[in-house]
Motif scaffolding. Structure first.
Motif, PDB file in Angstrom:
ATOM      1  N   ALA A  87     -45.358 -42.306  31.862  1.00 16.61           N
ATOM      2  CA  ALA A  87     -46.712 -42.728  31.498  1.00 16.61           C
ATOM      3  C   ALA A  87     -46.683 -43.906  30.537  1.00 16.61           C
ATOM      4  O   ALA A  87     -47.505 -44.826  30.631  1.00 16.61           O
ATOM      5  N   GLU A 146     -49.298 -32.093  31.826  1.00 19.42           N
ATOM      6  CA  GLU A 146     -49.795 -33.458  31.706  1.00 19.42           C
ATOM      7  C   GLU A 146     -49.291 -34.095  30.419  1.00 19.42           C
ATOM      8  O   GLU A 146     -49.117 -33.421  29.382  1.00 19.42           O
ATOM      9  N   ARG A 194     -50.143 -37.490  27.933  1.00 21.98           N
ATOM     10  CA  ARG A 194     -51.031 -38.592  27.600  1.00 21.98           C
ATOM     11  C   ARG A 194     -50.401 -39.405  26.487  1.00 21.98           C
ATOM     12  O   ARG A 194     -49.971 -38.847  25.468  1.00 21.98           O
ATOM     13  N   ARG A 251     -51.079 -42.692  23.985  1.00 17.44           N
ATOM     14  CA  ARG A 251     -52.170 -43.528  23.461  1.00 17.44           C
ATOM     15  C   ARG A 251     -51.624 -44.658  22.614  1.00 17.44           C
ATOM     16  O   ARG A 251     -50.736 -44.454  21.789  1.00 17.44           O
ATOM     17  N   ILE A 283     -55.369 -45.271  26.829  1.00 26.45           N
ATOM     18  CA  ILE A 283     -54.641 -44.042  27.138  1.00 26.45           C
ATOM     19  C   ILE A 283     -54.043 -44.152  28.525  1.00 26.45           C
ATOM     20  O   ILE A 283     -54.717 -44.549  29.476  1.00 26.45           O
ATOM     21  N   ALA A 337     -51.992 -41.685  31.310  1.00 25.91           N
ATOM     22  CA  ALA A 337     -51.770 -40.256  31.534  1.00 25.91           C
ATOM     23  C   ALA A 337     -51.130 -40.015  32.884  1.00 25.91           C
ATOM     24  O   ALA A 337     -51.404 -40.714  33.859  1.00 25.91           O
ATOM     25  N   GLY A 350     -53.302 -38.243  35.183  1.00 28.12           N
ATOM     26  CA  GLY A 350     -54.008 -37.285  34.346  1.00 28.12           C
ATOM     27  C   GLY A 350     -55.412 -37.754  34.026  1.00 28.12           C
ATOM     28  O   GLY A 350     -55.743 -38.932  34.112  1.00 28.12           O
ATOM     29  N   GLU A 406     -58.661 -37.912  31.304  1.00 31.71           N
ATOM     30  CA  GLU A 406     -58.908 -37.912  29.863  1.00 31.71           C
ATOM     31  C   GLU A 406     -59.842 -36.747  29.519  1.00 31.71           C
ATOM     32  O   GLU A 406     -60.727 -36.425  30.283  1.00 31.71           O
TER      33      GLU A 406
END
Length: 343
Positions: A148, A271, A273, A275, A280, A282, A341, A343
């Motif tokens: 990611a 998942e 994530r 940032r 973001i 994901a 993914g 948010e």
């Protein structure tokens, strides 16, 4: 089937355990010759009955000579026997003596961090790859976070969340949980610190299979892994609260096979994530049976170590050792379905 598999033996320590049996089956599917290892000769004999042509070797983590005999002539050792606070260090030492690769399935943070601190220099000097926590808890989250993150050289925060429709823990999971009294760690301001107690809770919106779930901070070995190679200020991992209640309840039964492969009917989503500022990224994965899903992760990693697709020697986190996006793609759509993914 791996092109290099037929002539090479792979030692599987804890081969008669729940996860170990999935690992042995995966190795055989891929054309490897698993050597069934563990401390209980009777249970080894029972396991070998399912695979009559398999080698067996009784060995104990507290008996270096028996470990040396178990690993002799093997190309790698896969350690599936927890608690890893007991088995990881002796097996890594034995792998270094045998000059072979070591991989394990540790979910506990402390033995993973200890592997980096105690064995990285020796493994690098010996040209040996040591890959701890190459499992559903640990390596998979690290791979998802790394993929990611992509071309970012740093992040402000990494969050990983797991949802299970139910968690029926194995006997090994229960023993490890009872023995693992170390404080859980999170990454905060670039340093590993004790996670708050009680653990923070929040809602997490997963993909369609789970929707929005209440989760609690339950960091496992993925935090130890990503802390070693991803440049992020903060990192934490969550587990859905229903599964947390399941695993804490002594009355929750062990997993039950739902098909001939031995997989349970459990379904999961995990998942990551990442940032940076207001952006973001994901990535998620879903599948069936967290214990069964560990086997292809572990064997894929081992094959990449042995065929030269590992980025060098030493103690390596999954996302650092391998091309994370390529690794995950190799396991899709079975046993993992990858998705972006939400948010």
């Amino acid at each position: 089937m791996s092109a290099i598999a037929p002539s090479l033996s792979i030692a599987v320590f804890g081969a008669y355990g729940h996860t170990g049996r999935f690992v042995v089956a995966r190795l055989r599917e891929r054309g490897w010759r698993p050597r069934l290892c563990g401390r209980d000769p009777a249970r080894l004999a029972q396991a070998a009955a399912a695979w009559p042509d398999s080698e067996t070797c009784a060995a104990r983590a507290d008996d270096p000579a028996s470990l040396d005999a178990a690993l002799a002539g093997c190309a790698a050792v896969l350690n599936c026997a927890g608690p890893f606070s007991d088995t990881a260090a002796p097996l890594i030492e034995a792998a270094l003596r045998a000059h072979i690769a070591y991989l394990d399935t540790a979910a506990e943070q402390q033995p993973v961090l200890a592997a980096f601190e105690r064995f990285d220099a020796a493994a690098r000097a010996a040209g040996i790859a040591v890959v701890p926590a190459m499992a559903f808890y640990g390596g998979l989250g690290d791979l998802l976070a790394t993929a990611a993150m992509g071309d970012w050289d740093r992040a402000d925060a990494v969050e990983i969340a797991v949802a299970l429709d139910a968690w029926h823990p194995t006997a090994g999971t229960r023993i490890t949980g009872e023995r693992n009294t170390a404080k859980r760690l999170v990454l905060e301001n670039g340093a590993l610190i004790e996670a708050p107690s009680p653990p923070p809770t929040r809602d997490w919106t997963f993909g369609a299979a789970f929707g929005t779930q209440p989760v609690a901070a339950v960091p496992m070995s993925e935090i130890a892994l990503l802390s070693r190679h991803l440049r992020t200020r903060d990192a934490v991992a969550y587990l859905d609260q229903g599964s947390l209640r399941d695993v804490r309840d002594p009355a929750t039964p062990a997993p039950v096979a739902a098909d001939a492969s031995g997989r349970s009917a459990q379904v999961f989503a995990i998942e990551a994530r990442v940032r940076r500022g207001g952006e973001i990224r994901a990535l998620g994965a879903s599948g069936r049976d967290i214990y069964a899903a560990t086997a292809p992760l572990l064997v894929e990693a081992m094959e990449r170590v042995l065929d030269g697709r590992c980025r060098g020697a030493g103690v390596r986190a999954a996302g650092d050792a391998f091309d994370a996006a390529d690794f995950l793609a190799a396991l899709a759509p079975e046993p993992l379905r990858l998705y972006l993914g939400e948010e």
